[in-house]
Design a protein around this motif. Structure first.
Motif, PDB file in Angstrom:
ATOM      1  N   SER A  67       0.850  -1.195   0.000  1.00  0.00           N
ATOM      2  CA  SER A  67       0.000   0.000   0.000  1.00  0.00           C
ATOM      3  C   SER A  67       0.888   1.249   0.000  1.00  0.00           C
ATOM      4  CB  SER A  67      -0.954  -0.001   1.195  1.00  0.00           C
ATOM      5  OG  SER A  67      -0.238  -0.032   2.394  1.00  0.00           O
ATOM      6  N   SER A  68       0.403   2.300  -0.630  1.00  0.00           N
ATOM      7  CA  SER A  68       1.242   3.483  -0.861  1.00  0.00           C
ATOM      8  C   SER A  68       1.636   4.207   0.418  1.00  0.00           C
ATOM      9  CB  SER A  68       0.548   4.438  -1.828  1.00  0.00           C
ATOM     10  OG  SER A  68      -0.706   4.826  -1.283  1.00  0.00           O
ATOM     11  N   THR A  69       0.739   4.318   1.386  1.00  0.00           N
ATOM     12  CA  THR A  69       1.091   4.987   2.648  1.00  0.00           C
ATOM     13  C   THR A  69       0.445   4.265   3.816  1.00  0.00           C
ATOM     14  OG1 THR A  69      -0.782   6.517   2.516  1.00  0.00           O
ATOM     15  CG2 THR A  69       1.327   7.290   1.620  1.00  0.00           C
ATOM     16  N   ASN A  70       1.144   4.252   4.916  1.00  0.00           N
ATOM     17  CA  ASN A  70       0.645   3.713   6.185  1.00  0.00           C
ATOM     18  C   ASN A  70       1.096   4.647   7.289  1.00  0.00           C
ATOM     19  OD1 ASN A  70      -0.578   1.164   5.462  1.00  0.00           O
ATOM     20  ND2 ASN A  70       1.477   0.520   4.891  1.00  0.00           N
ATOM     21  N   SER A  71       0.266   4.801   8.293  1.00  0.00           N
ATOM     22  CA  SER A  71       0.611   5.651   9.430  1.00  0.00           C
ATOM     23  C   SER A  71       0.610   4.806  10.694  1.00  0.00           C
ATOM     24  CB  SER A  71      -0.418   6.781   9.548  1.00  0.00           C
ATOM     25  OG  SER A  71      -0.118   7.583  10.651  1.00  0.00           O
ATOM     26  N   VAL A  72       1.671   4.924  11.479  1.00  0.00           N
ATOM     27  CA  VAL A  72       1.818   4.116  12.696  1.00  0.00           C
ATOM     28  C   VAL A  72       2.366   5.006  13.810  1.00  0.00           C
ATOM     29  CG1 VAL A  72       2.969   2.115  13.722  1.00  0.00           C
ATOM     30  CG2 VAL A  72       2.309   2.068  11.322  1.00  0.00           C
ATOM     31  N   PRO A  73       1.791   4.948  15.024  1.00  0.00           N
ATOM     32  CA  PRO A  73       2.359   5.720  16.140  1.00  0.00           C
ATOM     33  C   PRO A  73       3.452   4.940  16.857  1.00  0.00           C
ATOM     34  CG  PRO A  73       0.277   4.748  16.803  1.00  0.00           C
ATOM     35  CD  PRO A  73       0.502   4.357  15.367  1.00  0.00           C
ATOM     36  N   PHE A  74       4.529   5.633  17.206  1.00  0.00           N
ATOM     37  CA  PHE A  74       5.625   5.065  17.984  1.00  0.00           C
ATOM     38  C   PHE A  74       5.775   5.875  19.258  1.00  0.00           C
ATOM     39  CE2 PHE A  74       7.578   3.956  13.700  1.00  0.00           C
ATOM     40  CZ  PHE A  74       7.196   2.638  13.761  1.00  0.00           C
ATOM     41  N   THR A  75       6.352   5.234  20.269  1.00  0.00           N
ATOM     42  CA  THR A  75       6.662   5.917  21.521  1.00  0.00           C
ATOM     43  C   THR A  75       8.177   5.918  21.703  1.00  0.00           C
ATOM     44  OG1 THR A  75       4.593   5.219  22.539  1.00  0.00           O
ATOM     45  CG2 THR A  75       6.352   5.898  24.022  1.00  0.00           C
ATOM     46  N   VAL A  76       8.723   7.078  22.047  1.00  0.00           N
ATOM     47  CA  VAL A  76      10.146   7.182  22.363  1.00  0.00           C
ATOM     48  C   VAL A  76      10.255   7.507  23.844  1.00  0.00           C
ATOM     49  CG1 VAL A  76      12.277   8.464  21.965  1.00  0.00           C
ATOM     50  CG2 VAL A  76      10.770   7.933  20.043  1.00  0.00           C
ATOM     51  N   THR A  77      11.029   6.698  24.555  1.00  0.00           N
ATOM     52  CA  THR A  77      11.285   6.911  25.972  1.00  0.00           C
ATOM     53  C   THR A  77      12.778   6.738  26.196  1.00  0.00           C
ATOM     54  OG1 THR A  77       9.131   5.954  26.495  1.00  0.00           O
ATOM     55  CG2 THR A  77      10.673   6.208  28.318  1.00  0.00           C
TER      56      THR A  77
END
Length: 144
Positions: A68-78
């Protein structure tokens, strides 16, 4: 500097037992003062977060492959660790300079990416096997 009779007399009367007492007193004072300064540094590091801490929304754009052309995913940085803020398994790390490297797996799909975060934005490249197809592309991130 001149050495007087009085200063020689002070050292002539100075017995080894006095030296041991002074060393003991100095060590005791150092032991009392040291824990406050030694323990303060790790406590400050624990309270102070990393420069990139927070939730990042990452948009993946496919440039090669049948994904698929675009995907959005949330990440957490700690601190220096990157993990998932949504679905899937995300592992990775980030350095002081903002250089980031992650591995992502969702079911049979696996990908890895690297790039750099700066301020509240970031960019990089990714590649992997998504639903059986080899794909690659770029990613852009913004901190929420």
């Amino acid at each position: 500097m001149t050495i007087s009779i009085q200063s020689i007399a002070v050292f002539a009367n100075f017995k080894p037992i006095h030296a041991v007492r002074w060393i003991f007193v100095a060590a005791a004072l150092a032991a009392i003062a040291a824990p406050k300064t030694v323990d303060a540094a790790p406590a400050a590091r624990m309270v102070r977060g990393g420069a990139y801490d927070g939730t990042w929304n990452v948009v993946f754009a496919t440039q090669a492959g049948n994904c698929s052309s675009t995907n959005s995913v949330p990440f957490t940085v700690t601190g220096t660790r990157v993990s998932s803020a949504g679905g899937g398994k995300v592992t990775g790390g980030i350095g002081r300079s903002g250089a980031v490297s992650v591995q992502i797996s969702v079911g049979a799909s696996k990908a890895s990416g690297s790039g750099r975060l700066a301020g509240n934005a970031g960019v990089g490249r990714w590649s992997g096997i998504i639903s059986g197809d080899r794909c690659s592309g770029t990613w852009q991130a913004t901190r929420s």
